[in-house]
Design an enzyme around this catalytic site. Structure first.
Site, mmCIF file in Angstrom:
data_model
loop_
_atom_site.group_PDB
_atom_site.id
_atom_site.type_symbol
_atom_site.label_atom_id
_atom_site.label_comp_id
_atom_site.label_asym_id
_atom_site.label_seq_id
_atom_site.Cartn_x
_atom_site.Cartn_y
_atom_site.Cartn_z
ATOM 1 N N VAL A 21 0.469 -1.269 -0.147
ATOM 2 C CA VAL A 21 -0.132 0.053 0.310
ATOM 3 C C VAL A 21 1.077 1.242 0.596
ATOM 4 C CG1 VAL A 21 -1.129 1.836 1.250
ATOM 5 C CG2 VAL A 21 -1.661 -1.077 0.647
ATOM 6 N N LYS A 70 14.967 -2.995 2.291
ATOM 7 C CA LYS A 70 14.140 -2.630 0.831
ATOM 8 C C LYS A 70 14.242 -1.139 -0.004
ATOM 9 C CE LYS A 70 9.741 -3.754 1.498
ATOM 10 N NZ LYS A 70 8.623 -3.895 2.080
ATOM 11 N N PHE A 103 -7.909 1.313 -0.226
ATOM 12 C CA PHE A 103 -8.649 0.017 -1.071
ATOM 13 C C PHE A 103 -8.748 -0.181 -2.337
ATOM 14 C CE2 PHE A 103 -12.224 3.723 0.782
ATOM 15 C CZ PHE A 103 -13.104 2.019 1.627
ATOM 16 N N ASN A 154 -14.247 -4.891 3.625
ATOM 17 C CA ASN A 154 -13.564 -5.902 3.731
ATOM 18 C C ASN A 154 -15.211 -7.313 3.784
ATOM 19 O OD1 ASN A 154 -11.597 -4.551 2.598
ATOM 20 N ND2 ASN A 154 -10.254 -5.269 3.097
ATOM 21 N N ALA A 168 -16.617 -18.647 -6.839
ATOM 22 C CA ALA A 168 -16.324 -19.799 -5.988
ATOM 23 C C ALA A 168 -15.827 -20.167 -6.396
ATOM 24 C CB ALA A 168 -17.818 -20.999 -6.926
ATOM 25 N N GLY A 169 -15.175 -20.856 -5.045
ATOM 26 C CA GLY A 169 -13.227 -21.707 -5.573
ATOM 27 C C GLY A 169 -12.831 -21.965 -4.542
ATOM 28 N N CYS A 225 -5.233 -9.382 3.660
ATOM 29 C CA CYS A 225 -6.640 -7.728 4.010
ATOM 30 C C CYS A 225 -7.551 -8.961 5.162
ATOM 31 C CB CYS A 225 -6.414 -7.676 2.978
ATOM 32 S SG CYS A 225 -5.863 -6.241 2.525
ATOM 33 N N LYS A 240 -7.675 -11.556 7.815
ATOM 34 C CA LYS A 240 -7.409 -10.986 9.404
ATOM 35 C C LYS A 240 -8.325 -9.325 9.323
ATOM 36 C CE LYS A 240 -3.666 -7.191 7.611
ATOM 37 N NZ LYS A 240 -5.174 -5.839 8.328
HETATM 38 N N1 LIG Z 1 -1.974 -4.555 0.462
HETATM 39 C C1 LIG Z 1 -3.741 -4.247 0.527
HETATM 40 O O1 LIG Z 1 -3.407 -5.036 -0.884
HETATM 41 C C2 LIG Z 1 -3.535 -3.692 1.044
HETATM 42 C C3 LIG Z 1 -5.157 -3.106 0.117
HETATM 43 C C4 LIG Z 1 -5.560 -2.291 1.392
HETATM 44 C C5 LIG Z 1 -5.537 -1.765 2.727
HETATM 45 N N2 LIG Z 1 -4.135 -2.704 2.979
HETATM 46 C C6 LIG Z 1 -3.592 -1.693 4.447
HETATM 47 O O2 LIG Z 1 -2.961 -1.419 4.546
HETATM 48 C C7 LIG Z 1 -1.376 -1.752 5.170
HETATM 49 C C8 LIG Z 1 -0.097 -2.322 4.949
HETATM 50 O O3 LIG Z 1 -0.495 -2.980 3.831
HETATM 51 P P1 LIG Z 1 0.352 -3.869 3.607
HETATM 52 O O4 LIG Z 1 -0.222 -4.967 2.862
HETATM 53 O O5 LIG Z 1 1.584 -2.727 2.136
HETATM 54 O O6 LIG Z 1 1.756 -3.928 4.431
HETATM 55 P P2 LIG Z 1 3.358 -5.005 3.946
HETATM 56 O O7 LIG Z 1 3.204 -5.811 5.142
HETATM 57 O O8 LIG Z 1 3.596 -4.750 2.610
HETATM 58 O O9 LIG Z 1 3.814 -3.129 4.249
HETATM 59 C C9 LIG Z 1 4.056 -2.696 5.323
HETATM 60 C C10 LIG Z 1 5.927 -2.114 5.738
HETATM 61 O O10 LIG Z 1 5.519 -0.962 7.234
HETATM 62 C C11 LIG Z 1 7.475 -1.176 6.905
HETATM 63 N N3 LIG Z 1 7.167 -0.686 8.232
HETATM 64 C C12 LIG Z 1 6.351 -1.408 10.037
HETATM 65 N N4 LIG Z 1 6.990 -1.014 10.724
HETATM 66 C C13 LIG Z 1 7.830 0.164 10.036
HETATM 67 C C14 LIG Z 1 8.139 1.462 10.780
HETATM 68 N N5 LIG Z 1 8.287 1.705 12.387
HETATM 69 N N6 LIG Z 1 8.620 2.170 9.956
HETATM 70 C C15 LIG Z 1 8.785 2.554 8.477
HETATM 71 N N7 LIG Z 1 8.190 1.582 8.359
HETATM 72 C C16 LIG Z 1 7.921 0.378 9.051
HETATM 73 C C17 LIG Z 1 7.429 -2.842 6.905
HETATM 74 O O11 LIG Z 1 9.272 -2.805 6.731
HETATM 75 C C18 LIG Z 1 6.840 -3.127 5.774
HETATM 76 O O12 LIG Z 1 7.748 -2.750 4.036
HETATM 77 C C19 LIG Z 1 -2.341 -2.750 6.504
HETATM 78 O O13 LIG Z 1 -3.062 -2.145 7.174
HETATM 79 C C20 LIG Z 1 -3.382 -3.349 5.052
HETATM 80 O O14 LIG Z 1 -4.598 -4.076 5.840
HETATM 81 C C21 LIG Z 1 -3.299 -3.570 2.722
#
Ligand SMILES: NC(=O)c1ccc[n+]([C@@H]2O[C@H](COP(=O)([O-])OP(=O)(O)OC[C@H]3O[C@@H](n4cnc5c(N)ncnc54)[C@H](O)[C@@H]3O)[C@@H](O)[C@H]2O)c1
Length: 479
Positions: free
Chosen positions: A11, A35, A151, A227, A271-272, A279, A282
């Protein structure tokens, strides 16, 4: 606008890159030094369409990378928090990463900032964020807090971000409202879409992105409820698929019939083997715990979770029924990611299923277009091999399993596939083929919510009902 995005994951990185694309100066921060080093070097650590082009377009100009939250806060007007909010042991969201970032932000604030929660969090997190900032020394007049849930979907994250169905902005004060509105103005006034260099969108998109402005608590609830609703749609159609399977109906026809009602819609009615990813699992759990804390037992969500878990077990039963015993059998597995078009394997149903099959003594040869490196990190066993294409994965195998809905898996050369397998059995957890097409190509084809398709030339009389406990239809083979 000067923007900091803390957390450069699926995100955060997409948001940072897209904010730069909208004309803002962005600092993308992550505590993972490797990273950030990759990103500074122009490499993109995740598989996402358009992301490499956009990183390349803006890196070193409007988009920079850092490991320092302090530097990011110092150089920005808006600070987005996009760190992970994983599931804790009790099912609720683990907000410790958000809290850690809030503490760092608090000690770095000198002049006014708007701190925006973009991670998916339980309702009232903005309140806790505000308290944490104050407790850690931020002056009450030096910040405001807002919610801007995301989203986007992995696989189409960039276009989802730039062409949203709607933007949701949760604000409790005018300063946050005005700042967030101006950040998204190129989308809400449509000016971005008129730029020649704009990332293209195929399909229907709004000429101006709709924006919904709410209070912070409502915005937080919108995300969890959205969600949970989508997960419910998936579990609902899977439950109906189980009935369809029993009576010999076709769930694909049923889905089309249900989904063509505009009040229901066709999306998320496939279906699957159930939903997975970082997401839905959790977020549904976390939302159920939020309800519990509000003295409301959200039994509907408990059932959504149960149906989803059962869908995996039912698929495994199909595999066992199709192969009789698993020990020593070789299975060609197509798909490791939790869905197509992504390398994300978090909570992937495919990995869960593979783990059970390996435990039961099967050998697996797996192929996925992009998720193999990530799968190798978690599937640690000497009975799994990785192939470079679907046909090599299927070569010499007792059955082919389709576990991820990659487009290329729906377009296999069936003749070629038939020529490489040991036994022509396909067990499709994603319903990528029409049963009669597979039977005509010579395969015994098991799918979800549809009768087993058996080529006419194969005679296992009575077997389909007694062994598979699924209804079966025979089709003449071609050629
Ligand atoms: N992945 C999706 O499709 C999606 C879609 C919508 C919302 N979200 C929500 O967005 C949030 C992030 O999801 P994601 O999939 O991007 O997670 P992710 O695990 O891919 O990325 C999180 C990043 O945060 C970094 N991080 C952790 N602690 C940190 C800190 N103290 N300082 C700086 N960086 C730090 C981690 O190293 C990691 O790179 C979650 O709450 C998720 O539920 C995800």
């Amino acid at each position: 606008m000067r923007i900091a995005v803390i957390g450069s994951g699926y995100v955060g990185l997409v948001a940072a890159v897209c904010f730069a694309e909208l004309g803002h100066d962005v600092l993308s921060v992550d505590s993972d030094h490797d990273k950030i080093a990759l990103l500074r070097g122009g490499q993109v650590p995740i598989h996402e369409r358009f992301l490499p082009e956009l990183v390349n377009r803006h890196r070193g100009k409007r988009l920079c990378f850092s490991t320092s939250v302090t530097e990011a806060v110092d150089q920005s007007d808006a600070v987005f928090i996009t760190v992970g909010t994983p599931q804790s042991e009790t099912g609720e969201a683990d907000l410790s990463f958000v809290e850690a970032v809030a503490q760092e932000i608090a000690s770095a604030i000198s002049d006014f900032k708007v701190i925006i929660e973009k991670s998916t969090v339980p309702v009232r997190t903005c309140e806790s964020l505000r308290k944490t900032l104050l407790l850690n020394g931020a002056r009450p007049d030096s910040f405001s807090v807002a919610s801007n849930p995301e989203f986007l979907r992995e696989g189409t994250a960039v276009t989802d971000f730039l062409y949203p169905d709607r933007l949701v902005i949760g604000v409790d004060d005018a300063a946050s409202a005005s700042l967030l509105s101006s950040i998204y103005r190129p989308l809400t006034d449509g000016s971005y879409y008129r730029q020649e260099s704009a990332i293209p969108f195929v399909g229907y998109a709004h000429a101006q992105a709709p924006i919904i402005v709410t209070d912070t608590k409502s915005a937080e609830l919108i995300k969890h409820a959205s969600n949970a609703f989508l997960a419910m749609k998936i579990s609902f159609i899977n439950a109906v698929a189980n009935i369809a399977e029993f009576v010999g109906a076709d769930i694909e026809q049923v889905s089309a019939g249900i989904g063509s009602d505009s009040r229901i819609g066709t999306k998320f009615l496939n279906a699957g083997i159930g939903y997975g990813g970082s997401c839905f699992p959790k977020d549904v759990q976390a939302f159920r715990v939020v309800a519990e804390h509000c003295n409301y037992e959200f039994g509907l969500l408990t059932e959504v979770i149960r149906v989803n878990a059962e869908q995996r077990s039912r698929f495994l039963k199909k595999v066992r029924n199709a192969l009789w015993t698993l020990r020593g059998k070789r299975l060609g597995v197509l798909g490791l990611a939790f869905k197509g078009d992504t390398d994300d394997i978090r909570e992937s149903p495919a990995l869960e299923i593979i783990s059970v099959l390996l435990k039961e003594g099967a050998y697996v040869c797996a192929y996925d277009p992009v998720a193999i490196p990530k799968a190798k990190e978690v599937l640690d066993t000497n009975r799994i091999f990785y192939a470079t294409d679907p046909y090599t994965a299927a070569s010499g195998c007792d059955a082919v399993l389709i576990l991820t809905e990659w487009k290329q898996f729906a377009q296999l050369d069936l003749e070629k596939l038939r020529s490489v397998v040991k036994h022509p059995i396909v067990i499709d957890g994603r319903n990528l083929y029409r049963p009669q097409e597979m039977a005509r190509a010579g395969f015994v084809y098991h799918s979800i919510g549809r009768p087993v398709a058996i080529p006419e030339c194969m005679s296992f009389d009575g077997e389909s009902d007694s062994m598979h406990r699924e209804s079966a239809i025979r089709f003449a083979t071609t050629g």
